[in-house]
Motif scaffolding. Sequence first.
Motif, PDB file in Angstrom:
ATOM      1  N   GLY A 275       1.178   3.936  -3.323  1.00  0.00           N
ATOM      2  CA  GLY A 275       0.936   5.366  -3.216  1.00  0.00           C
ATOM      3  C   GLY A 275       2.090   6.181  -3.771  1.00  0.00           C
ATOM      4  O   GLY A 275       1.876   7.178  -4.483  1.00  0.00           O
ATOM      5  N   GLN A 276       3.312   5.737  -3.484  1.00  0.00           N
ATOM      6  CA  GLN A 276       4.459   6.493  -3.973  1.00  0.00           C
ATOM      7  C   GLN A 276       4.633   6.303  -5.484  1.00  0.00           C
ATOM      8  O   GLN A 276       5.022   7.230  -6.191  1.00  0.00           O
ATOM      9  CB  GLN A 276       5.730   6.090  -3.216  1.00  0.00           C
ATOM     10  CG  GLN A 276       6.793   7.168  -3.225  1.00  0.00           C
ATOM     11  CD  GLN A 276       7.754   7.072  -2.061  1.00  0.00           C
ATOM     12  OE1 GLN A 276       7.453   6.436  -1.058  1.00  0.00           O
ATOM     13  NE2 GLN A 276       8.910   7.697  -2.191  1.00  0.00           N
TER      14      GLN A 276
ATOM     15  N   HIS B  74       0.830  -1.202   0.000  1.00  0.00           N
ATOM     16  CA  HIS B  74       0.000   0.000   0.000  1.00  0.00           C
ATOM     17  C   HIS B  74       0.866   1.254   0.000  1.00  0.00           C
ATOM     18  O   HIS B  74       0.576   2.224  -0.717  1.00  0.00           O
ATOM     19  CB  HIS B  74      -0.924  -0.003   1.219  1.00  0.00           C
ATOM     20  CG  HIS B  74      -1.928  -1.109   1.216  1.00  0.00           C
ATOM     21  ND1 HIS B  74      -2.580  -1.538   2.355  1.00  0.00           N
ATOM     22  CD2 HIS B  74      -2.389  -1.904   0.209  1.00  0.00           C
ATOM     23  CE1 HIS B  74      -3.407  -2.524   2.051  1.00  0.00           C
ATOM     24  NE2 HIS B  74      -3.298  -2.768   0.758  1.00  0.00           N
TER      25      HIS B  74
ATOM     26  N   ALA C 251       2.165   5.937  -7.519  1.00  0.00           N
ATOM     27  CA  ALA C 251       1.149   6.815  -8.095  1.00  0.00           C
ATOM     28  C   ALA C 251       1.647   8.253  -8.139  1.00  0.00           C
ATOM     29  O   ALA C 251       1.444   8.971  -9.127  1.00  0.00           O
ATOM     30  CB  ALA C 251      -0.147   6.723  -7.282  1.00  0.00           C
TER      31      ALA C 251
END
Length: 454
Positions: free
Chosen positions: A153-154, A149, A156
């Motif tokens: 996020g990084q 997760h 993205a």
Amino acid sequence: MTVGRRIAIITSDVLTATMAGPAIRAVNVAAVLAAEGHDVTLVSTSTCEIERAEFRCRRFGWDELQAGVAEAEILIVQGFVTRDAPWLLRSEQILVIDLYDPMQFEQLEQTAELPRLARTAALDLTTRIFNDQLVRGDFFLCASEQQRHLWLGQLAAMGRINPANYDRDATLESLLAICPFGLAEEPPARTGPGIRGVAGIGEHDKVLLWAGGVYNWFDPLTLIRAVQQVSHQHADVRLFFLGMKHPNPGVPQMQMAWDARELSDSLGLTDRHVFFNEGWVPYDERANFLLDADAGVSTHLMHVETSFSFRTRILDYLWAGLPIVSTGGDSFGELVATAELGVRVEAGDVAGLADAISRVLYDPEFAATAAANAVAMRERFTWPVALAPLVRFCAEAKRAADADGDLRRLARQPVIPTSALGRQLMRASTLRHEGGLGLVAGRTLARLRRVFGS
């Protein structure tokens, strides 16, 4: 049948008899891929003193590395390797980035004693290194669902969650896969002496093992105080810290290691109920220490590092079939509770930790059940199982779907600092990244000449 590929695995950790986590992982990645029929070379940019029949082990300095791995089709790197070898980010080779250790969170604790500017610069550099890797990598490894997760996020944020990668695989598992740390398929076997027989530790004492280093994000202090409480009812309790000095000379001794010694000394526990191994146990000898223990322990502080950590020492406890005492808050702490591997405790709870220690050491029925559950669990974490997604990727490895796509993401820059000093530090970091310290020195000298005259 797998078509063998030429693979180079690069670590900056030392490959010696006494290895820490990054080197241990690199060795086992090499072994698993070699067993699949690949032509594997394991490289340390620091020290290489090991030999393996199934793959080559080499030491290449930074100035030798590019030529040394030029023939490899797939490069697997970890940690800060790309900082000192930025050409990796420009290479056309298939690049696998191992993100199993999100060091940015560890550094928040590790740099706590530094001045704010130095601390911020260290974290900025680490973040930039990871961001550069996330922009370039073709395949990424992490150690847990929580870490996945984090890195999604990084990814993205760096523009990698895009139509090209999504259309190839809507799960993105072909871009970022969970490959936890692993353990040997064979159960531990004794090859020599371990803990028992050390001055102060007898054959019938109850031994609680801390199987690893003592770092600033751990909490040995609550543990030592809990052992003191247990010793009031059980004079035979013994806590053994397996490694106080990291085998990589580039890793400094942590303040927490010093604090643990000071506390143990001040309570009169050292060499009576608490014992410190001054060096680092050779990797191939650690089974002797695990087999001499009655239970394993891992206690840590509660902060953001905990949420994304993967406590590799707990794997050794599973390997040896030991009941486990662990602080909650991370993936393994939850597993200890749900799989009934021992006792999960709250961070900083001396009395609760003392009760947990007493239960795993002095409740034979509970300890036997926890030990049996640990043995049943270890198959899930053997190296071939843990690295199965990497094995699948290497069998049909190719560049990421967006490798030739939107090049605008390669031009993204961090937010420009507002202060003059901040801008200078950022510029120096950029120059070092692009051309090393020589370029930084050259540009600095040229600027001084412009200002003061030649």
